[in-house]
Design a protein around this motif. Sequence first.
Motif, PDB file in Angstrom:
ATOM      1  N   ILE A  44       0.855  -1.186   0.000  1.00  0.00           N
ATOM      2  CA  ILE A  44       0.000   0.000   0.000  1.00  0.00           C
ATOM      3  C   ILE A  44       0.887   1.231   0.000  1.00  0.00           C
ATOM      4  CG2 ILE A  44      -1.726   1.288   1.313  1.00  0.00           C
ATOM      5  CD1 ILE A  44      -2.680  -1.459   2.395  1.00  0.00           C
ATOM      6  N   CYS A  45       0.494   2.234  -0.766  1.00  0.00           N
ATOM      7  CA  CYS A  45       1.272   3.471  -0.798  1.00  0.00           C
ATOM      8  C   CYS A  45       0.407   4.663  -0.375  1.00  0.00           C
ATOM      9  CB  CYS A  45       1.877   3.707  -2.186  1.00  0.00           C
ATOM     10  SG  CYS A  45       0.702   4.193  -3.458  1.00  0.00           S
ATOM     11  N   ARG A  46       1.075   5.696   0.097  1.00  0.00           N
ATOM     12  CA  ARG A  46       0.399   6.940   0.475  1.00  0.00           C
ATOM     13  C   ARG A  46       0.186   7.839  -0.727  1.00  0.00           C
ATOM     14  NH1 ARG A  46       4.121   6.687   5.164  1.00  0.00           N
ATOM     15  NH2 ARG A  46       5.634   7.555   3.754  1.00  0.00           N
ATOM     16  N   ASP A  47       1.190   7.901  -1.613  1.00  0.00           N
ATOM     17  CA  ASP A  47       1.186   8.846  -2.721  1.00  0.00           C
ATOM     18  C   ASP A  47       1.668   8.125  -3.978  1.00  0.00           C
ATOM     19  OD1 ASP A  47       2.526  10.807  -4.566  1.00  0.00           O
ATOM     20  OD2 ASP A  47       1.815  12.248  -3.069  1.00  0.00           O
ATOM     21  N   VAL A  48       0.777   8.019  -4.963  1.00  0.00           N
ATOM     22  CA  VAL A  48       1.090   7.269  -6.175  1.00  0.00           C
ATOM     23  C   VAL A  48       2.290   7.869  -6.898  1.00  0.00           C
ATOM     24  CG1 VAL A  48       0.229   6.571  -8.460  1.00  0.00           C
ATOM     25  CG2 VAL A  48      -1.269   6.411  -6.452  1.00  0.00           C
ATOM     26  N   GLU A  49       2.276   9.177  -7.134  1.00  0.00           N
ATOM     27  CA  GLU A  49       3.361   9.785  -7.902  1.00  0.00           C
ATOM     28  C   GLU A  49       4.699   9.676  -7.173  1.00  0.00           C
ATOM     29  OE1 GLU A  49       4.644  13.817 -10.318  1.00  0.00           O
ATOM     30  OE2 GLU A  49       2.841  13.873  -9.059  1.00  0.00           O
ATOM     31  N   GLU A  50       4.706   9.914  -5.885  1.00  0.00           N
ATOM     32  CA  GLU A  50       5.945   9.799  -5.108  1.00  0.00           C
ATOM     33  C   GLU A  50       6.508   8.381  -5.203  1.00  0.00           C
ATOM     34  OE1 GLU A  50       7.254  11.051  -0.631  1.00  0.00           O
ATOM     35  OE2 GLU A  50       5.418   9.851  -0.802  1.00  0.00           O
ATOM     36  N   THR A  51       5.626   7.390  -5.153  1.00  0.00           N
ATOM     37  CA  THR A  51       6.044   5.995  -5.232  1.00  0.00           C
ATOM     38  C   THR A  51       6.580   5.670  -6.624  1.00  0.00           C
ATOM     39  OG1 THR A  51       4.442   5.411  -3.514  1.00  0.00           O
ATOM     40  CG2 THR A  51       5.286   3.603  -4.878  1.00  0.00           C
ATOM     41  N   GLY A  89       3.907  -4.537  -7.053  1.00  0.00           N
ATOM     42  CA  GLY A  89       2.672  -3.780  -7.180  1.00  0.00           C
ATOM     43  C   GLY A  89       2.396  -2.907  -5.975  1.00  0.00           C
ATOM     44  N   PHE A  90       1.604  -1.872  -6.223  1.00  0.00           N
ATOM     45  CA  PHE A  90       1.163  -0.968  -5.171  1.00  0.00           C
ATOM     46  C   PHE A  90      -0.292  -0.606  -5.377  1.00  0.00           C
ATOM     47  CE2 PHE A  90       5.676  -0.388  -4.911  1.00  0.00           C
ATOM     48  CZ  PHE A  90       5.907  -0.192  -3.565  1.00  0.00           C
ATOM     49  N   PHE A  91      -0.971  -0.297  -4.285  1.00  0.00           N
ATOM     50  CA  PHE A  91      -2.319   0.265  -4.267  1.00  0.00           C
ATOM     51  C   PHE A  91      -2.253   1.550  -3.451  1.00  0.00           C
ATOM     52  CE2 PHE A  91      -2.991  -4.346  -4.114  1.00  0.00           C
ATOM     53  CZ  PHE A  91      -3.997  -4.552  -5.044  1.00  0.00           C
ATOM     54  N   ASP A  92      -3.117   2.491  -3.779  1.00  0.00           N
ATOM     55  CA  ASP A  92      -3.366   3.574  -2.831  1.00  0.00           C
ATOM     56  C   ASP A  92      -4.822   3.435  -2.385  1.00  0.00           C
ATOM     57  OD1 ASP A  92      -4.790   4.527  -5.065  1.00  0.00           O
ATOM     58  OD2 ASP A  92      -4.197   6.590  -4.714  1.00  0.00           O
ATOM     59  N   PHE A  93      -5.150   3.971  -1.260  1.00  0.00           N
ATOM     60  CA  PHE A  93      -6.511   3.955  -0.745  1.00  0.00           C
ATOM     61  C   PHE A  93      -6.865   5.372  -0.323  1.00  0.00           C
ATOM     62  CE2 PHE A  93      -5.297  -0.489  -0.308  1.00  0.00           C
ATOM     63  CZ  PHE A  93      -6.405  -1.115  -0.854  1.00  0.00           C
ATOM     64  N   PRO A  94      -7.296   6.208  -1.286  1.00  0.00           N
ATOM     65  CA  PRO A  94      -7.614   7.598  -0.984  1.00  0.00           C
ATOM     66  C   PRO A  94      -8.639   7.703   0.148  1.00  0.00           C
ATOM     67  CG  PRO A  94      -7.680   7.208  -3.348  1.00  0.00           C
ATOM     68  CD  PRO A  94      -7.538   5.874  -2.684  1.00  0.00           C
ATOM     69  N   GLY A  95      -8.380   8.648   1.050  1.00  0.00           N
ATOM     70  CA  GLY A  95      -9.289   8.880   2.163  1.00  0.00           C
ATOM     71  C   GLY A  95      -8.998   8.062   3.404  1.00  0.00           C
ATOM     72  N   HIS A  96      -7.979   7.211   3.348  1.00  0.00           N
ATOM     73  CA  HIS A  96      -7.636   6.386   4.512  1.00  0.00           C
ATOM     74  C   HIS A  96      -6.299   6.821   5.094  1.00  0.00           C
ATOM     75  CE1 HIS A  96     -10.738   3.234   4.351  1.00  0.00           C
ATOM     76  NE2 HIS A  96     -10.763   3.534   3.078  1.00  0.00           N
ATOM     77  N   GLU A  97      -6.201   6.700   6.398  1.00  0.00           N
ATOM     78  CA  GLU A  97      -4.931   6.960   7.084  1.00  0.00           C
ATOM     79  C   GLU A  97      -3.918   5.896   6.690  1.00  0.00           C
ATOM     80  OE1 GLU A  97      -3.658   9.189   9.470  1.00  0.00           O
ATOM     81  OE2 GLU A  97      -5.341  10.418   8.780  1.00  0.00           O
ATOM     82  N   HIS A  98      -2.674   6.264   6.693  1.00  0.00           N
ATOM     83  CA  HIS A  98      -1.595   5.323   6.418  1.00  0.00           C
ATOM     84  C   HIS A  98      -0.595   5.409   7.567  1.00  0.00           C
ATOM     85  CE1 HIS A  98      -2.997   4.339   2.433  1.00  0.00           C
ATOM     86  NE2 HIS A  98      -3.232   5.613   2.256  1.00  0.00           N
ATOM     87  N   PRO A  99      -0.846   4.632   8.618  1.00  0.00           N
ATOM     88  CA  PRO A  99       0.081   4.674   9.757  1.00  0.00           C
ATOM     89  C   PRO A  99       1.454   4.180   9.347  1.00  0.00           C
ATOM     90  CG  PRO A  99      -1.447   2.840   9.992  1.00  0.00           C
ATOM     91  CD  PRO A  99      -1.885   3.625   8.782  1.00  0.00           C
ATOM     92  N   PRO A 100       2.488   4.550  10.104  1.00  0.00           N
ATOM     93  CA  PRO A 100       3.839   4.076   9.775  1.00  0.00           C
ATOM     94  C   PRO A 100       3.894   2.550   9.788  1.00  0.00           C
ATOM     95  CG  PRO A 100       3.892   5.693  11.553  1.00  0.00           C
ATOM     96  CD  PRO A 100       2.453   5.381  11.285  1.00  0.00           C
ATOM     97  N   LEU A 101       4.712   2.005   8.889  1.00  0.00           N
ATOM     98  CA  LEU A 101       4.900   0.563   8.845  1.00  0.00           C
ATOM     99  C   LEU A 101       5.523   0.109  10.158  1.00  0.00           C
ATOM    100  CD1 LEU A 101       5.161  -1.682   6.203  1.00  0.00           C
ATOM    101  CD2 LEU A 101       7.328  -1.767   7.390  1.00  0.00           C
ATOM    102  N   GLU A 102       5.030  -0.988  10.686  1.00  0.00           N
ATOM    103  CA  GLU A 102       5.536  -1.501  11.949  1.00  0.00           C
ATOM    104  C   GLU A 102       6.041  -2.923  11.745  1.00  0.00           C
ATOM    105  OE1 GLU A 102       3.577  -2.574  16.254  1.00  0.00           O
ATOM    106  OE2 GLU A 102       2.809  -0.836  15.170  1.00  0.00           O
ATOM    107  N   GLU A 103       7.258  -3.179  12.195  1.00  0.00           N
ATOM    108  CA  GLU A 103       7.795  -4.538  12.114  1.00  0.00           C
ATOM    109  C   GLU A 103       7.170  -5.348  13.236  1.00  0.00           C
ATOM    110  OE1 GLU A 103      12.088  -6.665  12.567  1.00  0.00           O
ATOM    111  OE2 GLU A 103      12.020  -4.809  11.421  1.00  0.00           O
ATOM    112  N   THR A 104       6.414  -6.374  12.853  1.00  0.00           N
ATOM    113  CA  THR A 104       5.693  -7.181  13.825  1.00  0.00           C
ATOM    114  C   THR A 104       5.533  -8.594  13.276  1.00  0.00           C
ATOM    115  OG1 THR A 104       3.649  -7.302  15.139  1.00  0.00           O
ATOM    116  CG2 THR A 104       3.437  -6.466  12.901  1.00  0.00           C
ATOM    117  N   ILE A 105       5.169  -9.511  14.135  1.00  0.00           N
ATOM    118  CA  ILE A 105       4.923 -10.880  13.711  1.00  0.00           C
ATOM    119  C   ILE A 105       3.827 -10.866  12.643  1.00  0.00           C
ATOM    120  CG2 ILE A 105       4.141 -13.180  14.427  1.00  0.00           C
ATOM    121  CD1 ILE A 105       6.891 -12.379  15.558  1.00  0.00           C
ATOM    122  N   GLY A 106       4.099 -11.529  11.528  1.00  0.00           N
ATOM    123  CA  GLY A 106       3.146 -11.571  10.430  1.00  0.00           C
ATOM    124  C   GLY A 106       3.284 -10.419   9.459  1.00  0.00           C
TER     125      GLY A 106
END
Length: 178
Positions: A44-51, A89-106
């Motif tokens: 998932i990406c926050r900004d299509v053009e930046e990505t 591949g990437f998706f954006d989801f306009p209108g949704h928050e994008h919290p920082p990626l977190e390293e976690t189990i799974g």
Amino acid sequence: MPQPEGAELDAVLARREELRQRYLRPVVDRPPSTARGIHHVAFICRDVEETIRFYQEFLGFPLVEIVENRDYRGSTHFFFDIGHGNLLGFFDFPGHEHPPLEETIGGVQHLALSVGAAQFDAAREAMDAAGIDYLGPDRGVEDSLYIRDPNGVPLELYQEQLGIFNGERILGRTGVEG
């Protein structure tokens, strides 16, 4: 993150060796995989053009498709060629928050991408010029650069050929050597 020590470390190492002995077959004795390969990995990406700019202009992965996400109206789904028939591949989801990626189990620890020496050096020079932080040979791994893309996705640019790990061939011939 605390690392195991003493008896706990001994137990972890013994368990790993037990798993190696039970499940790991020599290359010549392994059956072929039932998969044809990775069609694509999607993030998932926050900004299509930046990505797009990061992957295509900075890392040199050509953008090969950009369409609407079939599962979410208004969302963009796009793909980069990362070599040998593999797509990122990437998706954006306009209108949704994008919290920082977190390293976690799974979660994703990192995506390792095989690159040649010239691309590795060019990426390091570009990161230095752009002031992008990375972990590299200073952490004891000469062939790896660890970075985060603009979305926080952890990447490793790895100078090892496909099918090889730590200098040892762990896959039979892949047809994509070189």
